[in-house]
Motif scaffolding. Structure first.
Motif, PDB file in Angstrom:
ATOM      1  N   MET A   1     -17.830  11.899   7.408  1.00  0.00           N
ATOM      2  CA  MET A   1     -16.769  10.964   7.048  1.00  0.00           C
ATOM      3  C   MET A   1     -17.237  10.002   5.955  1.00  0.00           C
ATOM      4  O   MET A   1     -16.484   9.652   5.039  1.00  0.00           O
ATOM      5  CB  MET A   1     -16.313  10.172   8.278  1.00  0.00           C
ATOM      6  N   LEU A   2     -18.499   9.589   6.032  1.00  0.00           N
ATOM      7  CA  LEU A   2     -19.041   8.697   5.004  1.00  0.00           C
ATOM      8  C   LEU A   2     -19.059   9.399   3.652  1.00  0.00           C
ATOM      9  O   LEU A   2     -18.694   8.817   2.626  1.00  0.00           O
ATOM     10  CB  LEU A   2     -20.453   8.254   5.389  1.00  0.00           C
ATOM     11  N   ARG A   5     -15.571   9.492   2.250  1.00  0.00           N
ATOM     12  CA  ARG A   5     -15.144   8.179   1.746  1.00  0.00           C
ATOM     13  C   ARG A   5     -15.763   7.884   0.391  1.00  0.00           C
ATOM     14  O   ARG A   5     -15.094   7.434  -0.535  1.00  0.00           O
ATOM     15  CB  ARG A   5     -15.522   7.074   2.745  1.00  0.00           C
ATOM     16  N   GLU A   8     -14.257   9.927  -2.530  1.00  0.00           N
ATOM     17  CA  GLU A   8     -12.937   9.501  -2.995  1.00  0.00           C
ATOM     18  C   GLU A   8     -13.010   8.273  -3.899  1.00  0.00           C
ATOM     19  O   GLU A   8     -12.094   8.022  -4.684  1.00  0.00           O
ATOM     20  CB  GLU A   8     -12.038   9.182  -1.797  1.00  0.00           C
ATOM     21  N   MET A   9     -14.085   7.515  -3.790  1.00  0.00           N
ATOM     22  CA  MET A   9     -14.150   6.237  -4.505  1.00  0.00           C
ATOM     23  C   MET A   9     -14.389   6.419  -5.996  1.00  0.00           C
ATOM     24  O   MET A   9     -15.262   7.177  -6.400  1.00  0.00           O
ATOM     25  CB  MET A   9     -15.298   5.373  -3.949  1.00  0.00           C
ATOM     26  N   ASN A  17     -19.150  -0.921  -2.678  1.00  0.00           N
ATOM     27  CA  ASN A  17     -19.503  -0.388  -1.365  1.00  0.00           C
ATOM     28  C   ASN A  17     -21.009  -0.305  -1.177  1.00  0.00           C
ATOM     29  O   ASN A  17     -21.534  -0.625  -0.098  1.00  0.00           O
ATOM     30  CB  ASN A  17     -18.860   0.994  -1.195  1.00  0.00           C
ATOM     31  N   ASP A 105      -5.993   2.923  -6.540  1.00  0.00           N
ATOM     32  CA  ASP A 105      -6.614   2.159  -5.457  1.00  0.00           C
ATOM     33  C   ASP A 105      -5.686   1.057  -4.950  1.00  0.00           C
ATOM     34  O   ASP A 105      -5.616   0.796  -3.747  1.00  0.00           O
ATOM     35  CB  ASP A 105      -7.933   1.542  -5.938  1.00  0.00           C
ATOM     36  N   LYS A 108      -3.091   2.592  -2.741  1.00  0.00           N
ATOM     37  CA  LYS A 108      -3.658   2.964  -1.434  1.00  0.00           C
ATOM     38  C   LYS A 108      -3.800   1.740  -0.528  1.00  0.00           C
ATOM     39  O   LYS A 108      -3.622   1.831   0.687  1.00  0.00           O
ATOM     40  CB  LYS A 108      -5.008   3.661  -1.623  1.00  0.00           C
ATOM     41  N   ARG A 112      -1.918   1.246   3.237  1.00  0.00           N
ATOM     42  CA  ARG A 112      -2.550   0.929   4.520  1.00  0.00           C
ATOM     43  C   ARG A 112      -1.761  -0.121   5.306  1.00  0.00           C
ATOM     44  O   ARG A 112      -1.976  -0.293   6.506  1.00  0.00           O
ATOM     45  CB  ARG A 112      -3.983   0.438   4.298  1.00  0.00           C
ATOM     46  N   GLU A 125      -0.876   9.975   0.095  1.00  0.00           N
ATOM     47  CA  GLU A 125      -2.058  10.012  -0.763  1.00  0.00           C
ATOM     48  C   GLU A 125      -1.901  11.062  -1.859  1.00  0.00           C
ATOM     49  O   GLU A 125      -2.296  10.838  -3.008  1.00  0.00           O
ATOM     50  CB  GLU A 125      -3.314  10.301   0.066  1.00  0.00           C
ATOM     51  N   ARG A 334     -22.562  12.939  -3.043  1.00  0.00           N
ATOM     52  CA  ARG A 334     -21.443  12.592  -3.926  1.00  0.00           C
ATOM     53  C   ARG A 334     -21.756  12.995  -5.365  1.00  0.00           C
ATOM     54  O   ARG A 334     -20.944  13.616  -6.033  1.00  0.00           O
ATOM     55  CB  ARG A 334     -21.164  11.086  -3.849  1.00  0.00           C
ATOM     56  N   ARG A 382     -10.194  15.652  -3.844  1.00  0.00           N
ATOM     57  CA  ARG A 382     -10.653  14.265  -3.738  1.00  0.00           C
ATOM     58  C   ARG A 382     -11.417  13.843  -4.991  1.00  0.00           C
ATOM     59  O   ARG A 382     -11.316  12.697  -5.430  1.00  0.00           O
ATOM     60  CB  ARG A 382     -11.531  14.099  -2.499  1.00  0.00           C
TER      61      ARG A 382
END
Length: 478
Positions: A1-2, A5, A8-9, A17, A105, A108, A112, A125, A334, A382
């Motif tokens: 999951m990390l 995330r 996607e950034m 981050n 961004d 998004k 949320r 998305e 990444r 992504r």
């Protein structure tokens, strides 16, 4: 999951981050500023290296990644040409200062705040990622439904997608998510407080849009029975409408372009050599704190005689070290994913990167990248949704390089983008007093070597926002 995330950034968000993680985890440290070594063993993609050399360096270090085009001329807001406004009004222009986030961004973040089902979140998305730089959705909902089903295994109807789109159209700024210039302007008008001038604006755009686009101001004034003062007010209010709401969120060409931080820099040499590197930005080199690893080693050697307090310290140190290792690995992964994705895009679109001609963009979909890289289609999606590449020909979102393919009647496979460009040029060159209908356009396309059916011509013409022949016809005035 990390890893998902971080993937996607965009770069600016990744920088924030990483800094937050460094502040939160004492076991995660950075190399001194004067040390340029990359202690996380991330692959180097120096611009002076060829693809093969870069890949070899990546593999050695790893022993351990619009469009769309802006709105065409047919969708540009017409400029009122009347004396009263020209002498007294200031042209409306919305400029963004300071905010470095892309509108992707920011949208998004607004998403949320809604209570959406997991399926609706995925659709939302995808819609956000499909918006052009102007903030409009140029892709038909039918195509969105097909792509969601094929690439993401999300089976939703066009009606369900439209329901989510209506939610997106409620986001700020007004006009975001519109499917045409007309809808974009109407969405902005709907947000205004009720007033006579608001109703006039709505009537103008909803019922007299073609006259508006063709700048038939005298005809509009006559049809709406407007006196000179009211007409002047209406024209002033027209100038406050924004045909490109995405521009107000930091993603437009020209003066706001510096707010987009490219994730890739692609360099094309005069000898035809193409190389690229990943923009590292202000992301520092990361490594696990030696003091924490030494602490763990010391505790392990004296495990038998450890007190309760020592055991708690051991658990704390182990948790922080494992988290630091996981974060470093996620950053590494990444960069690796971005690298192989961009490398493949350049290989498949080499002609464009050499010449910068959009007609050289070959048919390419997410599946093509996934098959060549071995990545999952959702991973490729992504990477391409929010990343930018700086090239010799400009800065583009990665989505810009993708285009569906279509087989012409003579068996050739061409990109939809290329066909649209030819069609748009053809309409631009036509006699404005005798515009060609779709049948004639199809015949002319065939004569130019692009044999496509009339229904395909009609489809692309509508996607370009170009009206039918009878609405394009211009009459001469004496």
């Amino acid at each position: 999951m990390l890893q998902v995330r971080l993937l996607e950034m965009p770069l600016a968000e990744l920088e924030q981050n990483v800094q937050m993680e460094i502040d939160d985890n004492p076991a995660l440290e950075t190399t001194p500023p004067e040390d340029d070594s990359f202690s996380t063993n991330e692959e180097s993609t120096d611009s002076s290296e060829s693809y093969e050399e870069s890949l070899e360096r990546e593999e050695r270090a790893d022993a351990l990644d619009t469009a769309l085009q802006n709105m065409g001329s047919d969708d540009e807001m017409p400029e009122p040409s009347y004396k009263a406004f020209a002498s007294g009004g200031a042209e409306y222009e919305e400029i963004t200062y300071g905010d470095q986030r892309s509108f992707y961004d920011q949208l998004k973040e607004q998403m949320r705040e809604l209570e959406l089902s997991p399926e609706q979140q995925d659709v939302m998305e995808y819609l956000i990622g499909s918006l052009d730089n102007d903030g409009l959705l140029r892709k038909p909902l039918e195509d969105v439904a097909d792509e969601l089903a094929i690439y993401h295994a999300i089976n939703v109807t066009e009606k369900q997608i439209e329901e989510v789109l209506h939610l997106l159209q409620g986001f700020d700024p007004a006009g975001i998510g519109a499917r045409s210039l007309q809808e974009c302007l109407l969405l902005q008008i709907e947000r205004r407080k009720p007033s006579p001038i608001r109703q006039l604006l709505k009537t103008l755009i909803a019922e007299h849009f073609n006259d508006f686009m063709n700048k038939h101001w005298d005809k509009i004034a006559q049809q709406l029975n407007l006196d000179e003062e009211t007409f002047g007010q209406l024209q002033t209010e027209i100038q406050k409408l924004n045909p490109k709401p995405g521009a107000s969120m930091g993603e437009t060409e020209g003066r706001n372009l510096q707010q987009i931080t490219p994730d890739f820099v692609v360099e094309t040499a005069d000898d035809g050599t193409i190389s690229f590197y990943i923009n590292k930005g202000r992301v520092p080199d990361l490594y696990v704190s030696p003091s924490f690893t030494d602490l763990l080693k010391g505790y392990q050697e004296n495990k038998q005689s450890m007190s309760r307090q020592d055991k708690q310290a051991l658990l704390y140190a182990r948790e922080k070290v494992d988290r630091a290792k996981g974060f470093i690995e996620a950053v590494k992964q990444r960069r690796h994913t971005l690298y192989v994705t961009m490398k493949t895009i350049i290989e498949l679109q080499r002609d464009f990167f050499l010449e910068g001609d959009e007609n050289d963009l070959h048919p390419m979909v997410l599946k093509d990248i996934a098959q060549k890289t071995g990545l999952d289609i959702s991973t490729v999606s992504r990477v391409c949704n929010s990343k930018y590449a700086q090239t010799r020909w400009g800065t583009f979102r990665l989505r810009h390089f993708f285009s569906e393919g279509i087989k012409t009647e003579d068996g050739k496979e061409l990109s939809a983008r290329q066909l649209k460009a030819v069609l748009q040029e053809l309409i631009k060159e036509e006699d404005p007093q005798k515009p060609m209908n779709d049948d004639l356009l199809a015949e002319e396309m065939k004569r130019r070597g692009f044999a496509i059916a009339r229904r395909t011509v009609a489809k692309y013409r509508e996607q370009l926002g170009i009206p039918v022949a009878r609405l394009r016809k211009q009459t001469s005035h004496i």
